[in-house]
Structures are given as structure tokens and as C-alpha cells.
Motif scaffolding. Structure first.
Motif, short mmCIF file in Angstrom:
data_model
loop_
_atom_site.label_atom_id
_atom_site.label_comp_id
_atom_site.label_asym_id
_atom_site.label_seq_id
_atom_site.Cartn_x
_atom_site.Cartn_y
_atom_site.Cartn_z
N ALA A 193 72.65 -43.67 52.21
CA ALA A 193 71.49 -43.23 52.97
C ALA A 193 71.78 -42.02 53.85
N LYS A 194 72.99 -41.83 54.35
CA LYS A 194 73.27 -40.77 55.31
C LYS A 194 73.71 -39.46 54.65
N GLN A 195 73.69 -39.39 53.33
CA GLN A 195 74.10 -38.17 52.63
C GLN A 195 72.98 -37.15 52.67
N SER A 196 73.30 -35.91 53.10
CA SER A 196 72.30 -34.84 53.11
C SER A 196 72.30 -34.05 51.80
N VAL A 197 73.44 -34.11 51.07
CA VAL A 197 73.53 -33.42 49.79
C VAL A 197 73.80 -34.45 48.69
N PRO A 198 73.35 -34.17 47.48
CA PRO A 198 73.60 -35.12 46.39
C PRO A 198 75.11 -35.22 46.10
N LEU A 199 75.51 -36.40 45.70
CA LEU A 199 76.91 -36.64 45.36
C LEU A 199 77.19 -36.21 43.94
N GLU A 200 78.40 -35.69 43.71
CA GLU A 200 78.83 -35.35 42.36
C GLU A 200 79.38 -36.64 41.74
N ILE A 201 78.73 -37.12 40.71
CA ILE A 201 79.09 -38.42 40.12
C ILE A 201 79.60 -38.20 38.70
N ARG A 202 80.71 -38.84 38.38
CA ARG A 202 81.25 -38.85 37.03
C ARG A 202 81.17 -40.29 36.53
N TRP A 203 80.31 -40.52 35.56
CA TRP A 203 80.09 -41.87 35.04
C TRP A 203 81.18 -42.22 34.03
N SER A 204 81.70 -43.44 34.11
CA SER A 204 82.67 -43.90 33.12
C SER A 204 81.96 -44.37 31.86
N ARG A 205 80.74 -44.86 32.02
CA ARG A 205 79.89 -45.24 30.88
C ARG A 205 78.44 -45.30 31.37
#
Length: 125
Positions: A2-14
Motif C-alpha cells: 500500500a505505501k509504494q508510490s511507484v510500481p514494483l518491478e516483478i519477475r514471475w517464476s510462473r
């Protein structure tokens, strides 16, 4: 998060299963400062069709024994070997078999086994 102002860079394993909604999210951080997200999804899996014994309406069943030496042994004696164990110990088994083969060749030529030594030791001659 909730406290993130910018989107997170996510690397999905599946990929998540299509049409399923996450039930629980767990966020953890390791000592290197990396974040990991575990997603729990409740998925509805359709039951497999019933298999019958040929010529009857009796359901077919099979006994299964899960083990270490053989991954699975069925009640009719069919064995399914464990692929990781076979790969891991194949080289070790080959080396030990070679050592055993070379050790067995020298046993016949030992001093105790020769006829000359036994004749010289006998007190009755």
C-alpha cells in the motif's frame, strides 16, 4: 504494498492459473534486501473419470508404494525408478564396480593360495 508510490518491478517464476484469484499474499525480504512474494491460490480441479475393469462395471484400483530406492512400486510388481537417485549415484556405482572387479583379480595369486607354500608348511612330510 500500500505505501509504494511507484510500481514494483516483478519477475514471475510462473504464471498464475487463468481465472483464479489469489487468496493470500506473503511478502518476505532476505538479507540482500531482495523481496519475495508468495501467492496462495485456491484452484478447483476437476475429478478424473472412473476407470473400470475390462468387461465389468467394477472400478479399477491399484496399490501404490512410494519409496526411496524405487520411486513407485505398483501392487503388480511394476517399478518406477527414482530418476534423481539414478543420476546421482550412477558415477559412484560405476567407480565402485570397477574397484571391485580389479580387487577380485588379485585374490587367486596371493601367497596363502599357492600350493608350494602349503606343502612347505606341513609338518607331516
Amino acid at each position: 504494498m500500500a505505501k509504494q508510490s511507484v510500481p514494483l518491478e516483478i519477475r514471475w517464476s510462473r504464471a498464475l492459473p487463468a481465472g483464479e484469484v489469489p487468496v493470500r499474499l506473503s511478502v518476505t525480504r532476505d538479507r540482500a534486501g531482495r523481496y519475495f512474494v508468495s501467492v496462495l491460490v485456491e484452484e478447483r480441479i476437476a475429478a478424473l473419470p472412473v476407470v473400470f475393469v475390462p468387461g465389468t462395471r467394477e472400478p479399477k484400483a491399484v496399490g501404490v508404494d512410494v519409496g526411496l530406492a524405487s520411486l513407485v512400486i505398483l501392487d503388480d510388481g511394476t517399478k518406477f525408478d527414482h530418476p534423481r537417485l539414478l543420476k546421482r549415484y550412477a558415477e559412484k556405482l560405476a567407480r565402485l564396480q570397477r574397484e571391485l572387479h580389479t580387487e577380485g583379480a588379485g585374490v587367486e595369486e596371493s601367497a596363502e593360495g599357492s600350493g608350494e607354500d602349503r606343502a612347505a608348511v606341513r609338518p607331516d612330510q
